[in-house]
Design a protein around this motif. Structure first.
Motif, PDB file in Angstrom:
ATOM      1  N   GLY A 121      36.943 -15.722  10.734  1.00  0.00           N
ATOM      2  CA  GLY A 121      38.218 -16.411  10.560  1.00  0.00           C
ATOM      3  C   GLY A 121      38.542 -17.394  11.671  1.00  0.00           C
ATOM      4  O   GLY A 121      39.649 -17.925  11.723  1.00  0.00           O
ATOM      5  N   LEU A 122      37.600 -17.652  12.560  1.00  0.00           N
ATOM      6  CA  LEU A 122      37.841 -18.531  13.718  1.00  0.00           C
ATOM      7  C   LEU A 122      37.224 -19.888  13.449  1.00  0.00           C
ATOM      8  O   LEU A 122      35.997 -20.012  13.349  1.00  0.00           O
ATOM      9  CB  LEU A 122      37.207 -17.923  14.968  1.00  0.00           C
ATOM     10  N   TYR A 123      38.064 -20.892  13.316  1.00  0.00           N
ATOM     11  CA  TYR A 123      37.569 -22.229  12.977  1.00  0.00           C
ATOM     12  C   TYR A 123      38.333 -23.312  13.728  1.00  0.00           C
ATOM     13  O   TYR A 123      37.955 -24.470  13.710  1.00  0.00           O
ATOM     14  CB  TYR A 123      37.732 -22.485  11.474  1.00  0.00           C
ATOM     15  N   ASP A 124      39.424 -22.960  14.371  1.00  0.00           N
ATOM     16  CA  ASP A 124      40.342 -23.957  14.928  1.00  0.00           C
ATOM     17  C   ASP A 124      40.196 -23.993  16.450  1.00  0.00           C
ATOM     18  O   ASP A 124      40.689 -23.107  17.155  1.00  0.00           O
ATOM     19  CB  ASP A 124      41.773 -23.577  14.526  1.00  0.00           C
ATOM     20  N   PHE A 125      39.488 -25.019  16.939  1.00  0.00           N
ATOM     21  CA  PHE A 125      39.198 -25.100  18.369  1.00  0.00           C
ATOM     22  C   PHE A 125      39.684 -26.417  18.966  1.00  0.00           C
ATOM     23  O   PHE A 125      39.212 -26.851  20.007  1.00  0.00           O
ATOM     24  CB  PHE A 125      37.675 -24.962  18.600  1.00  0.00           C
ATOM     25  N   ASP A 126      40.619 -27.072  18.297  1.00  0.00           N
ATOM     26  CA  ASP A 126      41.009 -28.416  18.699  1.00  0.00           C
ATOM     27  C   ASP A 126      42.193 -28.464  19.648  1.00  0.00           C
ATOM     28  O   ASP A 126      42.354 -29.429  20.387  1.00  0.00           O
ATOM     29  CB  ASP A 126      41.337 -29.258  17.460  1.00  0.00           C
ATOM     30  N   GLU A 127      43.016 -27.420  19.620  1.00  0.00           N
ATOM     31  CA  GLU A 127      44.263 -27.511  20.363  1.00  0.00           C
ATOM     32  C   GLU A 127      44.019 -27.338  21.862  1.00  0.00           C
ATOM     33  O   GLU A 127      43.235 -26.506  22.292  1.00  0.00           O
ATOM     34  CB  GLU A 127      45.234 -26.440  19.847  1.00  0.00           C
ATOM     35  N   VAL A 128      44.767 -28.114  22.628  1.00  0.00           N
ATOM     36  CA  VAL A 128      44.635 -28.068  24.086  1.00  0.00           C
ATOM     37  C   VAL A 128      45.706 -27.152  24.668  1.00  0.00           C
ATOM     38  O   VAL A 128      46.877 -27.234  24.306  1.00  0.00           O
ATOM     39  CB  VAL A 128      44.777 -29.481  24.700  1.00  0.00           C
TER      40      VAL A 128
END
Lengths: 457, 457
Positions: free
Chosen positions: A385-392
């Protein structure tokens, strides 16, 4: 020229496919262990139900520190120790009171309020004053001549259109943090802040305020959403209305708290640390289950699962239960300061302090190249379920360490839809945490640590 | 030769970037509308709290149909109509009873059980028999000579290691569906099935069973997890133990139900349909909030939001509240049959029947090229938490239509961690649904319909 290059590429690709298969299996084993034998949920039950709310400096926090050290030992830590640090000692005092006072003398139920953390009290006699509703700091400035002797009611609604609710929080929290001093500057006698929440209930949501020492410190409280709407309507309908507020909270002299730390010794680089943690303290008005019991028990669970599986990390993994996040960040600051003082080597820090909800990725403070490396692991992480790595960004407790050492940092990013329903409110209870969602967060954190420990960033 | 091709590619790319920006804005407007002014949550409250459980054929289902038609009108449907269809009429009868009967005569609390849907009763006198615990159909076959006169207790645990819990369900549900007849074949007198759940409570979870007409129909019940463990231990410890079971459920002759349908007329292809729906019926032992009140109110919300925004789809959008999913699938079958009979043109069908949880993507039954097209929309959908488009499948209610017409189908795929805590159990209540998670599902569905309507598949 093509053939050798292709051969090299093919070779890399085969190696990489085989490494990926072995990493995939290792993460699968970790997930199976956590989803089958995790003690995270039971640990959370004990922390929330037997100890409960645990503000830094409180007797409950002393109990929580003892519990944390025991839990780390039980999980199999090679070494458990504490770091003493001075923490703020704020006490809420007697139950807060607030009611509408009007010449109409109609019956109105009391307002459901809660003192903001670190705020001063009104004094035993309380304060009664007219209320002025303010929706922005621009409006505050425009109406500064009207504020003297008034209670300023910041009634800024939590924006429902942000998909990630932390953005709504970021948008609104300035009223809680700066609102009291900005109102006091113009002579206001107290502040009421609309809770930073889109919950359907009427619980007030507390949280720290920060006084500007240039202005008198005035009492400041949060109000539940239904009562905020009620108060707003009453202001329109009843020009004679005043509000009586009484809070007896006070800031005592700093006292002693502790970071509680457990280590799993590294096989190759025992003197190089990967930090993973959450904060042990919580607000006093709730069980602190999502905030941040979840992060605490997830961090402990990673150590337990590694140990149970016989996974020996290359670097030493340090599980840190931070002493004071809510009203001071002293735990994280102390941890970084001691790391510098002791000339420690740190390689990565990970935090979980956004709730024990189903995970979606990590927010990260690191170089673009490091972020690209984490993203290259998407095929290994997305099945969980881990796909979102864009946020700073990164967690409050690890940021002092990360910035001091210039190392990459990450914070677990769970689904945020439910977080501000319960954040800093009485509804942040054990029952609001789902066992599997909590465990999936630990799986995701454990997987990222596994990859960073093995490949670096 | 390169230059013209590059020019064409650049041109497509510019067009595509501009289209993507406009689509991104359109979806943002839809999300803002839903997250700010949705009536989905309030609709769900009325459906679950004022009508409640609504099994096909029940008086509550008649009320639900009336409510559904009204809700569609209020949402702004251009046309609302119903489709009559015959539905099974199963009634649970009196509260089920189950208790341990033993020569030990020790006090043991009754077992918490619930008749399986469509099951026959034990008869008014109930049945008392020794219990044999079975963990697999292989074991059942191996021990077939021991089954005569016994109650078969299928005690197959819900596998916690599947990340997507529907896989655990798929793994375990055969015992509920086939278990009774497979036991009856060898002379068993009744069946108890461990609930398909990893909840922490003791609620039994019902669901349909399917008898094989070649064997006698025997009573079949689900048992809560704690009582399943208690029963299992007792079997080991008390050889004299029997269980008394009493259920008075029965299957009455088929009765009349209705699909309830609302249309938003297409501007370009009014006679070509995009179907979106959920099932209006639910089990009788719960409020049917996640299953499938959520899908119903999300589907209605899409129509409401489109209408409120003045979005005029090219194809006619049909919101279908299906008459009977839980114990018959008759609603979906009827809808497909009438579509064929009326020579309708269908282009796409979407369902929501996996709970009102935070969405993660869609499971889809379509060609690889169509799936690739949906995946190409990831940049538009991922900001709303939708990234998972790999799983093959489609909802039970739209599958008859999709297969009959050979059209692409999709089902909203929400996060599944909490679903089987409450699925078909008394705990599937309004309170178990989070307003924002419900709304985010409607946003995702509305976005997909927007893109399919505009670009086709």
């Amino acid at each position: 020229m093509m053939k050798p290059i292709l051969a090299v590429l093919a070779c890399i690709s085969v190696q990489s496919a085989s490494a990926q298969a072995s990493d995939s299996l290792a993460i699968r084993r970790l997930a199976d262990e956590v989803l089958t034998r995790s003690t995270a949920y039971e640990n959370l039950r004990v922390l929330t139900k037997q100890i409960g709310g645990r503000l830094a400096g409180s007797p409950q926090m002393v109990k929580a520190e003892k519990w944390g050290a025991e839990a780390l030992k039980t999980a199999g830590a090679d070494k458990v120790f504490t770091q003493e640090c001075m923490v703020p000692h704020w006490v809420r005092g007697e139950k807060e009171q607030a009611r509408i006072v009007s010449r109409r003398r109609d019956f109105v139920p009391p307002l459901n309020i809660l003192a903001l953390g670190n705020s001063v009290g009104t004094g035993k006699k309380g304060v009664t004053a007219p209320v002025i509703e303010i929706k922005s700091f621009d409006e505050l400035e425009a109406r500064k001549s009207e504020l003297k002797g008034k209670i300023v009611f910041y009634n800024y609604p939590f924006n429902p259109t942000f998909v990630k609710t932390f953005h709504s929080y970021g948008d609104a929290v300035k009223f809680r943090a700066q609102g009291p001093s900005r109102a006091s500057k113009y002579g206001a006698v107290a502040v009421i802040v609309r809770s930073m929440s889109h919950s359907m209930d009427n619980h007030p949501h507390t949280g720290s305020t920060r006084y500007n020492d240039s202005f008198p410190k005035i009492a400041a409280v949060a109000i539940g959403l239904k009562d905020a709407d009620r108060l707003s309507q009453r202001i329109v309908n009843d020009p004679t209305m005043q509000v009586f507020l009484r809070t007896t909270c006070e800031m005592l002299p700093d006292t002693i708290g502790h970071n509680v730390i457990g280590e799993l010794r590294g096989s190759e680089f025992p003197d190089q640390y990967i930090t993973v943690g959450g904060h042990l303290d919580s607000w006093d008005n709730c069980e602190g289950a999502h905030d941040d019991g979840a992060g605490v028990v997830q961090s402990i669970e990673i150590l337990r699962a590694y140990k149970a599986l016989g996974v020996r990390p290359r670097h030493t993994i340090r599980v840190v239960l931070f002493a004071n996040e809510e009203n001071g960040t002293r735990g994280g600051v102390k941890y970084a300061a001691l790391a510098k003082e002791n000339n420690e080597k740190h390689v990565f820090a990970l935090e979980s302090d956004a709730g024990g909800f189903t995970p979606r990725g990590f927010i990260m403070e690191m170089t673009d190249a490091q972020r690209a490396r984490v993203k290259s692991w998407t095929p290994l992480l997305q099945p969980y379920g881990l796909y979102d790595f864009d946020e700073v960004g990164a967690g409050v407790d690890i940021t002092p360490l990360g910035r001091a050492f210039g190392i990459p940092m990450a914070e677990l990013s769970p689904d945020s839809q439910r977080y501000f329903d319960i954040h800093h409110a009485a509804s942040d209870t054990f029952e609001a945490v789902n066992k599997r969602e909590l465990e999936m967060g630990a799986v995701g954190m454990g997987a990222l640590i596994y990859l960073v420990d093995k490949y670096g960033l």
